[in-house]
Design a protein around this motif. Sequence first.
Motif, PDB file in Angstrom:
ATOM      1  N   ARG A 256      14.604  10.884   4.210  1.00 15.78           N
ATOM      2  CA  ARG A 256      14.561  10.345   5.540  1.00 15.78           C
ATOM      3  C   ARG A 256      13.172  10.805   6.238  1.00 15.78           C
ATOM      4  O   ARG A 256      12.518   9.912   6.839  1.00 15.78           O
ATOM      5  CB  ARG A 256      15.763  11.145   6.496  1.00 15.78           C
ATOM      6  N   ILE A 257      12.721  11.843   6.040  1.00 20.87           N
ATOM      7  CA  ILE A 257      11.492  12.165   6.809  1.00 20.87           C
ATOM      8  C   ILE A 257      10.322  12.621   5.792  1.00 20.87           C
ATOM      9  O   ILE A 257       9.150  13.018   6.259  1.00 20.87           O
ATOM     10  CB  ILE A 257      11.758  13.466   7.650  1.00 20.87           C
ATOM     11  N   GLY A 258      10.527  12.571   4.447  1.00 22.25           N
ATOM     12  CA  GLY A 258       9.353  12.998   3.365  1.00 22.25           C
ATOM     13  C   GLY A 258       9.334  14.098   3.058  1.00 22.25           C
ATOM     14  O   GLY A 258       9.950  15.277   3.697  1.00 22.25           O
ATOM     15  N   GLY A 259       8.710  14.596   1.952  1.00 17.04           N
ATOM     16  CA  GLY A 259       8.674  15.937   1.571  1.00 17.04           C
ATOM     17  C   GLY A 259       7.913  17.132   2.215  1.00 17.04           C
ATOM     18  O   GLY A 259       8.245  18.223   2.303  1.00 17.04           O
ATOM     19  N   LEU A 260       6.806  16.620   2.875  1.00 12.35           N
ATOM     20  CA  LEU A 260       6.164  17.720   3.622  1.00 12.35           C
ATOM     21  C   LEU A 260       6.895  17.930   4.802  1.00 12.35           C
ATOM     22  O   LEU A 260       6.767  19.418   4.892  1.00 12.35           O
ATOM     23  CB  LEU A 260       4.653  17.039   4.055  1.00 12.35           C
ATOM     24  N   CYS A 261       7.440  17.086   5.378  1.00 13.07           N
ATOM     25  CA  CYS A 261       8.399  17.531   6.776  1.00 13.07           C
ATOM     26  C   CYS A 261       9.579  18.574   6.089  1.00 13.07           C
ATOM     27  O   CYS A 261       9.820  19.404   6.877  1.00 13.07           O
ATOM     28  CB  CYS A 261       8.920  16.327   7.388  1.00 13.07           C
ATOM     29  N   THR A 262      10.052  17.833   5.162  1.00 14.43           N
ATOM     30  CA  THR A 262      11.343  18.687   4.564  1.00 14.43           C
ATOM     31  C   THR A 262      11.017  20.275   4.352  1.00 14.43           C
ATOM     32  O   THR A 262      11.559  21.301   4.735  1.00 14.43           O
ATOM     33  CB  THR A 262      12.059  18.121   3.502  1.00 14.43           C
ATOM     34  N   ALA A 263       9.644  20.430   3.722  1.00 16.00           N
ATOM     35  CA  ALA A 263       9.241  21.961   3.421  1.00 16.00           C
ATOM     36  C   ALA A 263       8.812  22.537   4.590  1.00 16.00           C
ATOM     37  O   ALA A 263       9.172  23.897   4.699  1.00 16.00           O
ATOM     38  CB  ALA A 263       8.000  21.739   2.503  1.00 16.00           C
ATOM     39  N   GLY A 264       8.216  21.631   5.520  1.00 12.09           N
ATOM     40  CA  GLY A 264       7.869  22.549   6.955  1.00 12.09           C
ATOM     41  C   GLY A 264       9.278  23.006   7.498  1.00 12.09           C
ATOM     42  O   GLY A 264       9.380  24.170   7.963  1.00 12.09           O
ATOM     43  N   VAL A 265      10.496  22.393   7.531  1.00  9.89           N
ATOM     44  CA  VAL A 265      11.566  22.711   8.283  1.00  9.89           C
ATOM     45  C   VAL A 265      12.236  23.841   7.326  1.00  9.89           C
ATOM     46  O   VAL A 265      12.517  24.804   8.217  1.00  9.89           O
ATOM     47  CB  VAL A 265      12.608  21.481   8.295  1.00  9.89           C
ATOM     48  N   PHE A 266      12.207  23.711   6.103  1.00 10.97           N
ATOM     49  CA  PHE A 266      12.742  24.789   5.241  1.00 10.97           C
ATOM     50  C   PHE A 266      11.802  26.233   5.542  1.00 10.97           C
ATOM     51  O   PHE A 266      12.496  27.163   5.799  1.00 10.97           O
ATOM     52  CB  PHE A 266      12.438  24.398   3.918  1.00 10.97           C
TER      53      PHE A 266
ATOM     54  N   ALA B 100       0.913  -1.240   0.084  1.00 12.65           N
ATOM     55  CA  ALA B 100      -0.065  -0.183  -0.029  1.00 12.65           C
ATOM     56  C   ALA B 100       0.846   1.283  -0.041  1.00 12.65           C
ATOM     57  O   ALA B 100       1.895   1.097   0.411  1.00 12.65           O
ATOM     58  CB  ALA B 100      -0.918   0.012   1.313  1.00 12.65           C
ATOM     59  N   GLY B 101       0.680   2.352  -0.654  1.00 12.67           N
ATOM     60  CA  GLY B 101       1.096   3.500  -0.587  1.00 12.67           C
ATOM     61  C   GLY B 101       0.832   4.294   0.588  1.00 12.67           C
ATOM     62  O   GLY B 101       0.283   4.067   1.305  1.00 12.67           O
ATOM     63  N   GLY B 102       1.892   5.071   0.687  1.00  7.30           N
ATOM     64  CA  GLY B 102       1.840   6.204   1.950  1.00  7.30           C
ATOM     65  C   GLY B 102       0.808   7.109   1.711  1.00  7.30           C
ATOM     66  O   GLY B 102       0.186   7.195   0.789  1.00  7.30           O
ATOM     67  N   ARG B 103       0.742   7.925   2.604  1.00  8.01           N
ATOM     68  CA  ARG B 103      -0.319   9.242   2.693  1.00  8.01           C
ATOM     69  C   ARG B 103       0.239  10.539   2.569  1.00  8.01           C
ATOM     70  O   ARG B 103      -0.470  11.478   2.482  1.00  8.01           O
ATOM     71  CB  ARG B 103      -1.142   8.926   3.938  1.00  8.01           C
ATOM     72  N   GLY B 104       1.595  10.544   2.495  1.00  7.04           N
ATOM     73  CA  GLY B 104       2.028  11.828   2.160  1.00  7.04           C
ATOM     74  C   GLY B 104       2.211  12.602   3.260  1.00  7.04           C
ATOM     75  O   GLY B 104       2.537  13.723   3.324  1.00  7.04           O
ATOM     76  N   SER B 105       2.038  12.223   4.599  1.00 16.31           N
ATOM     77  CA  SER B 105       2.122  12.917   5.807  1.00 16.31           C
ATOM     78  C   SER B 105       3.624  12.805   6.307  1.00 16.31           C
ATOM     79  O   SER B 105       4.433  12.080   5.723  1.00 16.31           O
ATOM     80  CB  SER B 105       1.151  12.636   7.075  1.00 16.31           C
ATOM     81  N   CYS B 106       4.079  13.631   7.324  1.00 19.54           N
ATOM     82  CA  CYS B 106       5.319  13.861   8.027  1.00 19.54           C
ATOM     83  C   CYS B 106       5.552  12.315   8.252  1.00 19.54           C
ATOM     84  O   CYS B 106       4.977  11.478   8.926  1.00 19.54           O
ATOM     85  CB  CYS B 106       5.533  14.495   9.045  1.00 19.54           C
ATOM     86  N   GLY B 107       6.798  11.972   7.750  1.00 20.59           N
ATOM     87  CA  GLY B 107       7.320  10.453   8.037  1.00 20.59           C
ATOM     88  C   GLY B 107       7.004   9.482   7.078  1.00 20.59           C
ATOM     89  O   GLY B 107       7.227   8.287   7.316  1.00 20.59           O
ATOM     90  N   THR B 108       6.127   9.645   6.260  1.00 19.81           N
ATOM     91  CA  THR B 108       5.544   8.559   5.394  1.00 19.81           C
ATOM     92  C   THR B 108       5.966   8.971   3.948  1.00 19.81           C
ATOM     93  O   THR B 108       6.333  10.435   3.640  1.00 19.81           O
ATOM     94  CB  THR B 108       3.908   8.296   5.537  1.00 19.81           C
ATOM     95  N   VAL B 109       5.454   8.089   3.087  1.00 18.07           N
ATOM     96  CA  VAL B 109       5.739   8.272   1.698  1.00 18.07           C
ATOM     97  C   VAL B 109       4.713   8.876   1.057  1.00 18.07           C
ATOM     98  O   VAL B 109       3.403   8.420   0.986  1.00 18.07           O
ATOM     99  CB  VAL B 109       6.354   7.060   1.033  1.00 18.07           C
ATOM    100  N   ASP B 110       4.771   9.783   0.000  1.00 14.73           N
ATOM    101  CA  ASP B 110       3.657  10.262  -0.802  1.00 14.73           C
ATOM    102  C   ASP B 110       3.125   9.160  -1.958  1.00 14.73           C
ATOM    103  O   ASP B 110       3.965   8.189  -2.223  1.00 14.73           O
ATOM    104  CB  ASP B 110       4.247  11.563  -1.691  1.00 14.73           C
ATOM    105  N   PRO B 111       1.922   9.237  -2.193  1.00 10.46           N
ATOM    106  CA  PRO B 111       1.415   8.106  -3.166  1.00 10.46           C
ATOM    107  C   PRO B 111       2.228   8.297  -4.418  1.00 10.46           C
ATOM    108  O   PRO B 111       2.570   9.303  -4.982  1.00 10.46           O
ATOM    109  CB  PRO B 111       0.005   8.871  -3.468  1.00 10.46           C
ATOM    110  N   GLY B 112       2.511   7.179  -5.134  1.00 10.40           N
ATOM    111  CA  GLY B 112       3.238   7.084  -6.175  1.00 10.40           C
ATOM    112  C   GLY B 112       4.837   7.191  -6.196  1.00 10.40           C
ATOM    113  O   GLY B 112       5.582   7.320  -6.883  1.00 10.40           O
TER     114      GLY B 112
END
Length: 267
Positions: A144-154, A35-47
């Motif tokens: 390591r932490i996903g795109g959403l979290c990386t953008a949040g820290v940035f 199953a794909g991730g849900r795109g939240s922090c620490g998970t993998v985005d769909p696709g």
Amino acid sequence: MDRTAPADGTATPTPTGAPVPDAPGLLDGVPRQRAGGRGSCGTVDPGVRESRMPRPRLWRLLPTPTGTPFTFGYAIVLCVTSLISAYGGTALVHALLQGSSTDVAHLVRTPELVLVGSALWLAGGVASPFAIGLVLVLTALERRIGGLCTAGVFLLGHVLATLATEVPVGLAVLAGQLPASSLHRLDYGVSFGVAADTGALAGLLSPWLRVPLLAGFGGMLLQDLLAFTDPMTNWGHLIALAIGVATWPLIRRWQTRGAGSPGPVRG
């Protein structure tokens, strides 16, 4: 009488010619869909997942559209704005940069617009040290932490370091310590966000990588500050780095949660 399936897991025909369905667990060699991730922090985005074909480790240092979609997309945007900056007309480029500047005057009137817009331009172009650092650091952190979290820290480092450096300028102008022209100083670029993500990434590395990274990057920022060529920006870099370090407890929880998500991140 019917036959049972042999040990190799293949189906054998009955006397009537109808195959006997394989028993559960006998086809362990067939890959199962995850199953794909849900795109939240620490998970993998769909696709995000790609083929399991091995790739050279060098590719893991660079962004890909499926493995690190945020970094890849952001890098494309910065390449486009860098081309505009390099080949656009002087008046047009100046107007765009001035309209995206996070100076005090713009922060008072349109803070949301300029805080986002200023992060769309690379000071120094695509060959600048912070541009190269952005690609390498954001790629490593997003894996390591996903795109959403990386953008949040940035964004956290970009916004807080900007406010920490521009608010004192406004107060100094009100106190008569700086001229009114300081309210319109040109201020844009990705360096505060990169510094914050660098500090955050250090918290996820082993000590023998963390210490040289912080010492080398922090030492470079201190050297720039001592040169006293642009003290407000130099202080902003150190503040952003400290903000990234302050996120260690949070991003370590995100990484731990991501390690429990189904399947490895590919790309």
